[in-house]
Design a protein around this motif. Structure first.
Motif, PDB file in Angstrom:
ATOM      1  N   PHE A 115       0.833  -1.204   0.000  1.00 41.46           N
ATOM      2  CA  PHE A 115       0.000   0.000   0.000  1.00 41.46           C
ATOM      3  C   PHE A 115       0.867   1.253   0.000  1.00 41.46           C
ATOM      4  N   GLY A 116       1.997   1.173   0.702  1.00 39.15           N
ATOM      5  CA  GLY A 116       2.876   2.330   0.801  1.00 39.15           C
ATOM      6  C   GLY A 116       4.328   1.936   0.925  1.00 39.15           C
ATOM      7  N   VAL A 117       5.203   2.870   0.568  1.00 32.03           N
ATOM      8  CA  VAL A 117       6.651   2.698   0.687  1.00 32.03           C
ATOM      9  C   VAL A 117       7.205   3.912   1.409  1.00 32.03           C
ATOM     10  N   MET A 118       8.049   3.677   2.430  1.00 34.59           N
ATOM     11  CA  MET A 118       8.647   4.782   3.162  1.00 34.59           C
ATOM     12  C   MET A 118      10.135   4.528   3.361  1.00 34.59           C
ATOM     13  N   GLY A 119      10.956   5.495   2.955  1.00 34.89           N
ATOM     14  CA  GLY A 119      12.392   5.394   3.107  1.00 34.89           C
ATOM     15  C   GLY A 119      12.841   5.658   4.533  1.00 34.89           C
ATOM     16  N   HIS A 120      14.141   5.515   4.775  1.00 33.51           N
ATOM     17  CA  HIS A 120      14.689   5.669   6.128  1.00 33.51           C
ATOM     18  C   HIS A 120      14.366   7.038   6.730  1.00 33.51           C
ATOM     19  N   SER A 121      14.436   8.072   5.924  1.00 32.77           N
ATOM     20  CA  SER A 121      14.251   9.423   6.455  1.00 32.77           C
ATOM     21  C   SER A 121      12.802   9.710   6.833  1.00 32.77           C
ATOM     22  N   GLU A 122      11.885   8.825   6.454  1.00 34.26           N
ATOM     23  CA  GLU A 122      10.458   9.080   6.685  1.00 34.26           C
ATOM     24  C   GLU A 122       9.913   8.362   7.916  1.00 34.26           C
ATOM     25  N   LYS A 123      10.724   7.538   8.570  1.00 31.70           N
ATOM     26  CA  LYS A 123      10.158   6.696   9.636  1.00 31.70           C
ATOM     27  C   LYS A 123       9.652   7.491  10.826  1.00 31.70           C
ATOM     28  N   GLU A 124      10.228   8.689  11.066  1.00 34.17           N
ATOM     29  CA  GLU A 124       9.739   9.505  12.171  1.00 34.17           C
ATOM     30  C   GLU A 124       8.402  10.171  11.842  1.00 34.17           C
ATOM     31  N   LYS A 125       7.992  10.083  10.574  1.00 37.17           N
ATOM     32  CA  LYS A 125       6.692  10.632  10.140  1.00 37.17           C
ATOM     33  C   LYS A 125       5.639   9.534  10.012  1.00 37.17           C
ATOM     34  N   ILE A 126       5.917   8.384  10.576  1.00 37.05           N
ATOM     35  CA  ILE A 126       5.077   7.217  10.326  1.00 37.05           C
ATOM     36  C   ILE A 126       3.629   7.431  10.743  1.00 37.05           C
ATOM     37  N   ASP A 127       3.397   8.148  11.827  1.00 39.50           N
ATOM     38  CA  ASP A 127       2.024   8.323  12.286  1.00 39.50           C
ATOM     39  C   ASP A 127       1.181   9.037  11.232  1.00 39.50           C
ATOM     40  N   ALA A 128       1.743  10.064  10.617  1.00 34.34           N
ATOM     41  CA  ALA A 128       1.013  10.795   9.568  1.00 34.34           C
ATOM     42  C   ALA A 128       0.872   9.958   8.304  1.00 34.34           C
ATOM     43  N   LEU A 129       1.917   9.236   7.944  1.00 34.52           N
ATOM     44  CA  LEU A 129       1.865   8.429   6.729  1.00 34.52           C
ATOM     45  C   LEU A 129       0.798   7.346   6.822  1.00 34.52           C
ATOM     46  N   LEU A 130       0.699   6.694   7.974  1.00 32.58           N
ATOM     47  CA  LEU A 130      -0.259   5.604   8.114  1.00 32.58           C
ATOM     48  C   LEU A 130      -1.705   6.094   8.144  1.00 32.58           C
ATOM     49  N   GLN A 131      -1.900   7.392   8.352  1.00 35.78           N
ATOM     50  CA  GLN A 131      -3.262   7.938   8.345  1.00 35.78           C
ATOM     51  C   GLN A 131      -3.763   8.269   6.937  1.00 35.78           C
ATOM     52  N   ARG A 132      -2.886   8.128   5.965  1.00 35.30           N
ATOM     53  CA  ARG A 132      -3.300   8.446   4.596  1.00 35.30           C
ATOM     54  C   ARG A 132      -4.294   7.413   4.058  1.00 35.30           C
ATOM     55  N   ASP A 133      -5.276   7.914   3.313  1.00 36.48           N
ATOM     56  CA  ASP A 133      -6.279   7.039   2.710  1.00 36.48           C
ATOM     57  C   ASP A 133      -5.838   6.523   1.342  1.00 36.48           C
ATOM     58  N   GLU A 134      -4.893   7.231   0.720  1.00 35.32           N
ATOM     59  CA  GLU A 134      -4.433   6.826  -0.607  1.00 35.32           C
ATOM     60  C   GLU A 134      -3.027   6.241  -0.526  1.00 35.32           C
ATOM     61  N   ARG A 135      -2.704   5.398  -1.464  1.00 38.49           N
ATOM     62  CA  ARG A 135      -1.384   4.774  -1.520  1.00 38.49           C
ATOM     63  C   ARG A 135      -0.305   5.855  -1.613  1.00 38.49           C
ATOM     64  N   PHE A 136       0.843   5.565  -1.045  1.00 35.20           N
ATOM     65  CA  PHE A 136       1.912   6.573  -1.043  1.00 35.20           C
ATOM     66  C   PHE A 136       3.270   5.929  -1.302  1.00 35.20           C
ATOM     67  N   TYR A 137       4.155   6.730  -1.897  1.00 34.82           N
ATOM     68  CA  TYR A 137       5.538   6.330  -2.148  1.00 34.82           C
ATOM     69  C   TYR A 137       6.406   7.496  -1.691  1.00 34.82           C
ATOM     70  N   GLU A 138       6.940   7.400  -0.475  1.00 41.20           N
ATOM     71  CA  GLU A 138       7.730   8.468   0.135  1.00 41.20           C
ATOM     72  C   GLU A 138       9.114   7.924   0.447  1.00 41.20           C
ATOM     73  N   ILE A 139      10.013   7.992  -0.519  1.00 44.23           N
ATOM     74  CA  ILE A 139      11.332   7.383  -0.358  1.00 44.23           C
ATOM     75  C   ILE A 139      12.287   8.279   0.410  1.00 44.23           C
ATOM     76  N   GLY A 140      12.065   9.617   0.400  1.00 44.27           N
ATOM     77  CA  GLY A 140      12.887  10.534   1.185  1.00 44.27           C
ATOM     78  C   GLY A 140      14.306  10.647   0.668  1.00 44.27           C
ATOM     79  N   ASP A 141      15.251  10.844   1.592  1.00 39.89           N
ATOM     80  CA  ASP A 141      16.646  11.030   1.215  1.00 39.89           C
ATOM     81  C   ASP A 141      17.549  10.134   2.050  1.00 39.89           C
ATOM     82  N   LEU A 142      18.852  10.171   1.737  1.00 37.93           N
ATOM     83  CA  LEU A 142      19.840   9.354   2.454  1.00 37.93           C
ATOM     84  C   LEU A 142      20.797  10.237   3.254  1.00 37.93           C
ATOM     85  N   GLU A 143      20.300  11.349   3.749  1.00 32.38           N
ATOM     86  CA  GLU A 143      21.120  12.251   4.545  1.00 32.38           C
ATOM     87  C   GLU A 143      20.538  12.475   5.943  1.00 32.38           C
TER      88      GLU A 143
END
Length: 419
Positions: A94-122
């Motif tokens: 349903f969704g993809v989240m990169g390393h930089s996005e894990k602290e935003k997990i609460d907001a990401l999991l509330q999304r009703d639509e599929r998401f691809y948030e790969i973020g950055d490597l910094e």
């Protein structure tokens, strides 16, 4: 109305285990679930270090979709960077989240639509984890990424370059966990020994700082490179809070193979280092890759002769797996599967023999942190990172036990408590 339930499945290394704790601690609108079949959301913290790791993640995702088709599957971890686009495109997640996005997990999991948030490597985490669910030992991530470019390795491409967490943030992490009853801490990261280079500090300096925190009884260190054990680090080897086990990544012992792997270590220096550490009472583990392109019979026999000469006690052996985009993947075919499997078996059996001899020589005054157990049988690791089974009428879970002597066998160490 009840909150949605989230189940976390973690693959791979200790760094991933820490990252899972970060994501758990960031949930606000959700409840944690201990059963993937009852979860509304399944977060897969993936590993991509080998083809086998990728296959295990994919098989797990397929199984969840079959057994719990209503669950939304979210791909996190290193596999998000290497396989996330493909799995997302194919509708496997349903969704993809990169390393930089894990602290935003609460907001990401509330999304009703599929998401691809790969973020950055910094990115560097700011989360301070205060509790480890179901653990006796605490993993502390002190850095991210790696500046080494070994020819077989994809990890720098999915974790980024080396960057260190602020020492005060690491110390705060340890202080809070120690206040919650944790006494053993394992420092982890992508390349732990590189800690501090980008901040003008050192791993040894961090260890000294952490050792002074009230409640810290034992510090373990994740995988180090031989060149990272410098004079400052050697000064700490006799400290009582240092676990008497070091994991030092060699990857091979044949000179030709080390060159092909673009490794910075060489056998002569490695042997001198290992002999010094063994003389100072340390159990020694290593990583070793079997079946890399170019590993002919001559290279293998040379490697095994040198393995025999090294004072090794533990091994993390990999069968080579080509990773797309790495130099090793362009070196031609890997060693035939049946040959690689036989070599893997020969190597691991050799280290089992060495471990047995070590345990026979180090069976007294074992300091064990008991992790779990039931019905009078408990288990934990001693200071040499050997597992010990303990029979006791007392509830020993999460306690420290000093064993005067253990019974040693091929299967492992056993003891009764009290003795």
């Amino acid at each position: 109305m009840r909150s949605e339930r989230v189940y976390f499945k973690t693959f791979g290394c200790r760094t991933n285990q820490f990252d899972t704790q970060v994501m758990m601690s960031r949930l606000r609108k959700f409840e944690l679930s201990s059963d993937e079949l009852e979860a509304d959301v399944v977060v897969v913290n993936s590993c991509t270090v080998t083809n086998g790791a990728d296959a295990s993640v994919r098989q797990y995702i397929n199984a969840v979709q079959r057994k719990n088709p209503k669950a939304r599957v979210i791909l996190a971890g290193c596999g998000a960077h290497s396989k996330g686009e493909e799995l997302f495109r194919d509708g496997k997640v349903f969704g993809v989240m990169g390393h930089s996005e894990k602290e935003k997990i609460d907001a990401l999991l509330q999304r009703d639509e599929r998401f691809y948030e790969i973020g950055d490597l910094e990115h560097i985490d700011e989360t301070v984890v205060e509790e480890y669910v179901g653990k006796s030992r605490a993993f502390i991530k002190i850095q991210e990424g790696c500046d080494f470019r070994c020819s077989y390795c994809i990890i720098p491409h999915v974790r980024g370059n080396a960057r260190s967490h602020a020492p005060e943030k690491v110390a705060e992490q340890v202080e809070r966990l120690a206040a919650n009853g944790f006494g053993e801490f394992i420092l982890t990261g992508t390349n732990v020994g590189s800690y501090g280079r980008d901040r003008g500090g050192t791993l040894a300096g961090l260890l000294k700082r952490l050792s002074g925190i009230r409640g810290v009884r034992r510090l373990r260190i994740g995988s180090l490179e031989p060149i990272q054990i410098d004079a400052e680090f050697r000064e700490l080897l006799d400290e009582p809070w240092m676990a008497r086990h070091l994991h030092i990544a060699l990857q091979h012992t044949s000179e030709r193979m080390l060159e092909r792997m673009n490794r910075r270590n060489r056998y002569v220096e490695d042997r001198e280092l290992f002999e010094e550490l063994a003389q100072r009472g340390y159990a020694l583990g290593t990583d070793f890759i079997v079946g890399h392109p170019g590993e002919g019979e001559a290279e293998w026999r040379e490697a095994m002769e040198r393995i025999e000469a090294l004072p090794l006690t533990h091994i993390h052996a990999f069968t080579y797996s080509p990773r797309q985009g790495t130099p090793s993947a362009q070196m031609g075919a890997a060693i035939r599967g049946d040959i690689a499997k036989a070599r893997h078996r020969e190597l691991t059996e050799k280290i089992k023999e060495k471990n047995l001899r070590f345990r026979q020589a180090h069976k007294r005054n074992l300091q064990v942190l008991v992790e779990n157990g039931k019905e009078g049988i408990y288990q934990g690791f001693d200071q040499y990172y050997n597992r010990v089974l303990i029979e006791s009428g007392e509830d020993l879970r999460h306690s420290w036990v000093l064993l005067e002597e253990a019974e040693v066998s091929k299967e492992g160490n056993r003891a009764r408590y009290p003795q």
